[in-house]
Motif scaffolding. Sequence first.
Motif, PDB file in Angstrom:
ATOM      1  N   ALA A  49       0.849  -1.192   0.000  1.00  0.00           N
ATOM      2  CA  ALA A  49       0.000   0.000   0.000  1.00  0.00           C
ATOM      3  C   ALA A  49       0.881   1.238   0.000  1.00  0.00           C
ATOM      4  O   ALA A  49       2.030   1.186   0.448  1.00  0.00           O
ATOM      5  N   THR A  58      -4.550   7.144  -1.863  1.00  0.00           N
ATOM      6  CA  THR A  58      -4.029   5.858  -1.403  1.00  0.00           C
ATOM      7  C   THR A  58      -4.107   4.847  -2.527  1.00  0.00           C
ATOM      8  O   THR A  58      -4.910   4.987  -3.460  1.00  0.00           O
ATOM      9  N   TYR A  59      -3.297   3.836  -2.415  1.00  0.00           N
ATOM     10  CA  TYR A  59      -3.123   2.872  -3.503  1.00  0.00           C
ATOM     11  C   TYR A  59      -2.801   1.531  -2.846  1.00  0.00           C
ATOM     12  O   TYR A  59      -1.956   1.476  -1.951  1.00  0.00           O
ATOM     13  N   TYR A  60      -3.479   0.448  -3.292  1.00  0.00           N
ATOM     14  CA  TYR A  60      -3.320  -0.852  -2.654  1.00  0.00           C
ATOM     15  C   TYR A  60      -3.037  -1.944  -3.672  1.00  0.00           C
ATOM     16  O   TYR A  60      -3.518  -1.899  -4.806  1.00  0.00           O
ATOM     17  N   LYS A  65      -6.541  -5.287  -0.964  1.00  0.00           N
ATOM     18  CA  LYS A  65      -7.600  -4.299  -1.133  1.00  0.00           C
ATOM     19  C   LYS A  65      -8.859  -4.752  -0.376  1.00  0.00           C
ATOM     20  O   LYS A  65      -9.284  -5.903  -0.488  1.00  0.00           O
ATOM     21  N   THR A  69      -5.736  -0.922   5.357  1.00  0.00           N
ATOM     22  CA  THR A  69      -5.925   0.517   5.202  1.00  0.00           C
ATOM     23  C   THR A  69      -4.654   1.245   5.605  1.00  0.00           C
ATOM     24  O   THR A  69      -4.155   1.046   6.720  1.00  0.00           O
ATOM     25  N   ILE A  70      -4.153   2.072   4.698  1.00  0.00           N
ATOM     26  CA  ILE A  70      -2.981   2.885   4.995  1.00  0.00           C
ATOM     27  C   ILE A  70      -3.447   4.289   5.357  1.00  0.00           C
ATOM     28  O   ILE A  70      -4.404   4.812   4.765  1.00  0.00           O
ATOM     29  N   LEU A  81      -0.515   1.088   9.002  1.00  0.00           N
ATOM     30  CA  LEU A  81      -1.119   0.089   8.131  1.00  0.00           C
ATOM     31  C   LEU A  81      -2.025  -0.773   9.003  1.00  0.00           C
ATOM     32  O   LEU A  81      -1.538  -1.582   9.798  1.00  0.00           O
TER      33      LEU A  81
END
Length: 124
Positions: A49, A58-60, A65, A69-70, A81
């Motif tokens: 992430a 944010t990017y996972y 996914k 959760t970052i 995280l």
Amino acid sequence: QVQLVESGGGLVQAGGSLRLSCVASGRSFIPYAMGWFRQAPGKEREFVAAISRSGGITYYADSVKGRFTISRDNAKYTVYLQMNSLNPDDTAVYYCGKDDAEIPRGTAYYYDSWGQGTQVTVSS
């Protein structure tokens, strides 16, 4: 030079949760996008992430996914995280790194200042 220290790993049963922290010290933390990666024995370091400088993007990885959760608290120089619904495939050493780009990227090549990592072990 930014120094990063990860913490929060441990042993958890499948279905459980952990929250990892990455605390930065040294140069200003705010200008950097940050990312979490993991590395299992015998495997390459893989993206988990990432989060933009402000926290607005944010990017996972597809594999996490909806479960991870970052987030970041720039006032505390910390990236988190939150990991839920853990499974044995999540077992690895988790690392945080910084990316000089404004928008986070999903490749370890672009990151540096890696911390020492924190071990996450998920038992079945």
